[in-house]
Design an enzyme around this catalytic site. Structure first.
Site, PDB file in Angstrom:
ATOM      1  N   GLU A 137     -31.211 -48.383  -1.934  1.00  0.00           N
ATOM      2  CA  GLU A 137     -30.499 -47.112  -1.886  1.00  0.00           C
ATOM      3  C   GLU A 137     -30.963 -46.293  -0.675  1.00  0.00           C
ATOM      4  O   GLU A 137     -31.996 -46.608  -0.074  1.00  0.00           O
ATOM      5  CB  GLU A 137     -30.784 -46.319  -3.183  1.00  0.00           C
ATOM      6  CG  GLU A 137     -30.296 -46.988  -4.457  1.00  0.00           C
ATOM      7  CD  GLU A 137     -28.775 -46.939  -4.649  1.00  0.00           C
ATOM      8  OE1 GLU A 137     -28.055 -46.417  -3.767  1.00  0.00           O
ATOM      9  OE2 GLU A 137     -28.305 -47.451  -5.682  1.00  0.00           O
ATOM     10  N   ASN A 139     -22.548 -45.241  -0.803  1.00  0.00           N
ATOM     11  CA  ASN A 139     -23.567 -44.476  -0.076  1.00  0.00           C
ATOM     12  C   ASN A 139     -24.283 -45.318   0.986  1.00  0.00           C
ATOM     13  O   ASN A 139     -25.317 -44.924   1.506  1.00  0.00           O
ATOM     14  CB  ASN A 139     -24.589 -43.891  -1.062  1.00  0.00           C
ATOM     15  CG  ASN A 139     -25.318 -44.983  -1.847  1.00  0.00           C
ATOM     16  OD1 ASN A 139     -25.147 -46.177  -1.573  1.00  0.00           O
ATOM     17  ND2 ASN A 139     -26.126 -44.580  -2.819  1.00  0.00           N
ATOM     18  N   ASP A 165     -29.980 -59.720  -5.644  1.00  0.00           N
ATOM     19  CA  ASP A 165     -30.589 -58.810  -6.614  1.00  0.00           C
ATOM     20  C   ASP A 165     -30.287 -59.190  -8.062  1.00  0.00           C
ATOM     21  O   ASP A 165     -29.438 -60.037  -8.343  1.00  0.00           O
ATOM     22  CB  ASP A 165     -30.155 -57.357  -6.346  1.00  0.00           C
ATOM     23  CG  ASP A 165     -28.664 -57.233  -6.005  1.00  0.00           C
ATOM     24  OD1 ASP A 165     -27.897 -58.167  -6.296  1.00  0.00           O
ATOM     25  OD2 ASP A 165     -28.272 -56.197  -5.448  1.00  0.00           O
ATOM     26  N   HIS A 216     -25.569 -48.355   0.501  1.00  0.00           N
ATOM     27  CA  HIS A 216     -26.614 -49.278   0.029  1.00  0.00           C
ATOM     28  C   HIS A 216     -26.234 -50.732   0.276  1.00  0.00           C
ATOM     29  O   HIS A 216     -25.060 -51.095   0.272  1.00  0.00           O
ATOM     30  CB  HIS A 216     -27.022 -49.007  -1.433  1.00  0.00           C
ATOM     31  CG  HIS A 216     -26.034 -49.423  -2.474  1.00  0.00           C
ATOM     32  ND1 HIS A 216     -25.665 -48.601  -3.512  1.00  0.00           N
ATOM     33  CD2 HIS A 216     -25.350 -50.579  -2.674  1.00  0.00           C
ATOM     34  CE1 HIS A 216     -24.798 -49.242  -4.285  1.00  0.00           C
ATOM     35  NE2 HIS A 216     -24.597 -50.439  -3.799  1.00  0.00           N
TER      36      HIS A 216
END
Ligand code: F6R
Length: 242
Positions: A143, A136, A67, A138
């Site tokens: 996400e 979380n 990314d 990801h």
């Protein structure tokens, strides 16, 4: 999912390095998928040491990063280009033309995402993808709620993610609002995946991964559907699993 337990972060990094080196030795023209963030930094240091001691060369290696922020160029210290050069690429003998990171400065981001996919299709498949995991669940910038069938795409960063990353920037306004990330399906096409989880702050995340259902609300859970995943976790991260 094969789980390897290590005492601490250093042992995790050493074990991860061993696994990457094994892939490099077994593969003629290896393609690695790489991540940024704090977790793989130790791995990169050990790989640099292995290169410096003559144990490995990266001349035939191709890398694809997961990314990049939209709007930061490669010279910006907060860009993932800069991170990768600083922590790894500038210290090994890899050919720069074999290093691929999404271009967050592209004028047409959708075109850039498609071109990135095409590059992975042409030069891939990725032999070994290194992953970290967010609190979380990801992976990449995917996400919770991201479709498991997603390919490389642009994401609007959640306010919580921007706040969490604001410490690296002069002010919250400077934190990018968007990023480009490999999609979950793109990641799942890697032949092998190496997931690294370190520290007691990730203990709930790891417990959720191990005990929870496979669901788009927890992106990393998709890895349970992959036939060749090795998870390396240290004692801190494993606190709530046993
Ligand atoms: C980085 C990436 C992220 C990180 C994750 C964990 O390229 O894609 O998914 O792996 O946010 O970050 P750290 O390792 O800093 O806890």
């Amino acid at each position: 999912m094969k789980i390897i337990e290590t005492k601490d972060y250093d042992a995790l990094s050493r074990k991860a390095c061993e696994i990457v080196l094994q892939t490099l030795k077994e593969t003629e023209k290896p393609v690695l998928g790489l991540a940024t963030g704090s977790t793989p930094e130790g791995l990169y240091q050990y790989l640099i040491q292995a290169y410096q001691s003559g144990e490995v060369s990266f001349k035939d290696v191709t890398t694809f990063n997961l990314d990049e922020y939209v709007g930061l160029d490669a010279d910006d210290p907060n860009s993932y280009h800069y991170f990768m050069n600083d922590k790894f690429i500038d210290h090994i003998d890899i050919l720069k033309e074999n290093v691929f990171i999404p271009n967050g400065m592209a004028e047409d981001i959708e075109k850039e995402c498609n071109a990135y996919e095409e590059k992975i299709r042409t030069l891939g498949p990725i032999d070994l993808q290194v992953l970290g995991i967010g609190l979380n669940g990801h992976i990449g910038f995917n996400e919770p709620g991201t479709s498991f069938s997603s390919r490389t795409h642009m994401v609007k960063l959640k306010e919580s993610t921007r706040q969490a990353n604001a410490r690296f920037f002069a002010s919250i306004e400077e934190v990018p609002t968007h990023a480009v990330t490999m999609g979950i399906d793109t990641i799942m096409e890697s032949k092998e995946i190496l997931l690294l989880i370190s520290g007691s702050h990730k203990a709930d995340t790891l417990a959720q991964l191990v005990n929870g259902e496979v669901s788009e609300t927890f992106p990393a859970s998709v890895l349970k559907n992959h036939p060749n995943v090795t998870l390396i976790a240290d004692e801190g991260a494993l606190e709530k699993v046993k």
